[in-house]
Design an enzyme around this catalytic site. Structure first.
Site, PDB file in Angstrom:
ATOM      1  N   ASP A 172       0.738  -1.170  -0.043  1.00 31.24           N
ATOM      2  CA  ASP A 172      -0.060  -0.102   0.127  1.00 31.24           C
ATOM      3  C   ASP A 172       0.916   1.192  -0.011  1.00 31.24           C
ATOM      4  OD1 ASP A 172      -2.142   1.896   0.981  1.00 31.24           O
ATOM      5  OD2 ASP A 172      -3.165  -0.178   0.994  1.00 31.24           O
ATOM      6  N   HIS A 228      -3.507   5.683   4.330  1.00 29.63           N
ATOM      7  CA  HIS A 228      -4.290   4.504   3.502  1.00 29.63           C
ATOM      8  C   HIS A 228      -3.846   3.243   4.107  1.00 29.63           C
ATOM      9  CE1 HIS A 228      -5.868   1.843   0.356  1.00 29.63           C
ATOM     10  NE2 HIS A 228      -6.892   2.640   0.435  1.00 29.63           N
ATOM     11  N   SER A 387     -11.474  -0.716  -0.010  1.00 28.64           N
ATOM     12  CA  SER A 387      -9.924  -0.702   0.641  1.00 28.64           C
ATOM     13  C   SER A 387     -10.195  -1.122   2.294  1.00 28.64           C
ATOM     14  CB  SER A 387      -9.283   0.565   0.722  1.00 28.64           C
ATOM     15  OG  SER A 387      -8.928   0.783  -0.734  1.00 28.64           O
TER      16      SER A 387
END
Length: 559
Positions: A172, A228, A387
């Site tokens: 990621d 994220h 996600s």
């Protein structure tokens, strides 16, 4: 299944090249795989507009091309793919985080006090973490939920809360490995930690990879400057330490693998290096909440290498509200046995409005709407997206491996689907219409469901039913298919081209209940199933556009 349609993995270089016009890619770069034994020097021919940028693997290269000499990516790929030395050439696609929706609430402020001590403003059942324990009224923002529409973490934790022996790569934007809710669960490469800075102390080919590696910046520091990746990590395995949030796993070992920049994007080449690195350091699961680009054979092969090592690859299905069966999303659509594609569900037990879906291509749904988790700089926030659903699945599978040890990835994928909780709103949206259930997975409990087993379909030839080509106005024809002893039936349409949303093949069950309307164009299409030994199919056209029509030669049954 006794018969399957041509898979995406069989698409050739021509199909891959066609995507270059459609999918975002790194300008002036292509990925080239050379045939065995070929010297790469010819790729460094500046007089021909080529220069070797990077060697990803022994025979896999990133090559720069001069647009002024080569005339653009299409002609460059055509030229390279025609060379006898080249196995294939393709764009260096750009992938991005499956961009989450952020939600403003007071949770972030409550979790951080002025003196930088961290507290949880919730009770022992982790307050607003509805994905782990849904009370029906504990969604951040106050949305009304359905009690029990969660991953069933509490019962699962009566069996295991994880184990530090389970190593999970979060591929990621990196991980905030200093976050007080994550620091204790970070992988530590002791040889690099205790070695010399700037030296590859453990000889694995990567310098100073103490907690993982950063392929976006080519260094050993996978610190997250975006949030994220940190958010995904918190859902998987934030420590159960009375601070902030709790992950699906209390005990796990994270490897931070950064290939997405702090702006949230990265290339195919960097994704491949990330997967190969995680494979090399021996992770059990790779969690992938990113996507985009087009179909890359090179990326497909990297995932296959991970599969060969028994590594599970969870992947977000995407946030564009589209059908992945007809509009593939990568990497979640790769047909490799270790890939588990994940849709997002809400606290009300519905498919999230943004979530991609796919009756043939999306394996499971998991909580992905208004999910509270960790963010960079020791923070917390609520995000929505597939996600956020993907790390729930990653963590639940991590519990399974902690309890039983390494398992065959395909067996795990099938078990995830078979033990999932049937959800009416997910029927026809995922392969078996289920939300992941950790307790069922750990105990191998298969819920009762009026659903066919995806692997048990048998194909039966029927009398060919074929329309005129083109068909006429105001057609209304009907066929009844009956198979004695059948428990489930579904239609296989060999080919169809109907005026979209105006002309239809309509499928009804023995009670006259409409099951599905098929319109538009496609081939080898398998319909929704009907229960029982009888299925009626009608063809109806209006009086406007007349297209090619359809041909039906087979149905499929389960007994």
């Amino acid at each position: 299944m006794h018969k399957t349609a041509l898979g995406l993995s069989l698409l050739g270089a021509m199909a891959m090249n066609a995507q270059a016009e459609l999918a975002e890619h790194v300008p002036g770069e292509v990925i080239v795989k050379l045939k065995s034994g070929v010297n790469k020097s010819f790729l460094n021919d500046k007089s021909n507009g080529l220069s070797l940028k990077k060697q990803v693997r022994d025979n896999l290269m990133v090559v720069n091309f001069d647009s002024a000499l080569k005339g653009g990516i299409e002609s460059t790929l055509a030229e390279l793919n025609s060379m006898p030395e080249v196995e294939y050439a393709e764009p260096n696609f750009i992938y991005k985080i499956v961009k989450p929706i952020t939600h403003k609430d007071i949770v972030s402020d409550l979790l951080k006090t002025d003196d930088q001590t961290y507290n949880t403003p919730v009770d022992a059942k982790f307050g607003q973490l509805w994905g782990l324990h849904n009370t029906g009224n504990n969604t951040p923002g106050g949305d009304r939920g359905v009690a029990g529409a969660d991953v069933d973490a509490l019962r699962a934790w009566g069996i295991t809360k994880g184990d530090r022996s389970i190593k999970i790569a979060v591929i990621d934007t990196g991980i905030d490995y200093r976050h007080p809710d994550l620091a204790d669960n970070m992988w530590v490469n002791d040889a690099e930690l205790n070695g010399q800075p700037g030296v590859d102390d453990d000889g694995n080919g990567y310098v100073d990879d103490i907690h993982g590696y950063d392929f976006a910046n080519n260094d050993g520091d996978p610190m997250d400057g975006h949030s994220h990746g940190t958010h995904c990590a918190g859902t998987i395995g934030a420590s159960h330490n009375a601070i902030g949030v709790a992950g699906v796993m209390a005990d796990v070992e994270f490897v931070g693998v950064k290939f997405l920049t702090d702006r949230g994007s990265g290339s195919t080449a960097d994704a491949i290096e990330s997967i190969d690195y995680a494979t090399k350091v021996g992770v059990d699961i790779m969690s992938n909440s990113w996507g985009g680009g087009g179909r890359s054979q090179a990326l497909h092969e990297a995932i296959e290498r991970a599969n060969a090592e028994g590594i599970i690859f969870t992947a977000a299905a995407g946030n564009s509200s589209t059908d992945n069966d007809s509009r593939p999303h990568y990497p979640s659509n790769y047909e490799v046995d270790n890939v588990i594609s994940v849709a997002a569900s809400t606290s009300a037990d519905t498919l999230a409005s943004f979530s991609c879906y796919g009756r043939r291509t999306v394996h499971i749904a998991a909580p992905g709407h208004k999910i509270l988790s960790t963010t960079k700089n020791g923070g917390y926030a609520s995000y929505s997206g597939t996600s956020m659903a993907t790390p729930h699945v990653t963590g639940v599978i991590g519990l399974l491996l902690a309890n039983e040890g390494r398992l065959n990835p395909l067996d795990v994928r099938n078990r995830v689907m078979q033990t999932s909780e049937p959800v009416p709103a997910l029927r026809g949206k995922t392969i078996n219409g289920g939300r992941i259930n950790a307790y069922n997975l750990l105990t191998n409990t298969i819920p009762d469901r009026d659903e066919p087993n995806p692997n048990d379909w048998e194909t039966i030839s029927v009398n060919v039913w074929e329309s005129n080509h083109p068909y006429g106005d105001n057609v209304n024809e009907e066929r009844v298919f009956e198979i004695a002893g059948a428990k489930y039936m579904r239609l296989v349409v060999k080919r169809y081209d109907l005026e979209n949303n105006y002309d239809f093949l309509v499928i009804t069950d023995s009670n006259g209940q409409e099951v599905e309307r098929i319109s538009g164009a496609g081939s080898d299409y398998e319909s929704f199933h009907v229960s029982g030994d009888s299925m009626t199919v009608s063809f109806r056209s209006d009086s406007s556009v007349n297209k090619w029509g359809f041909v039906i030669e087979e149905i499929q049954v389960q007994y």
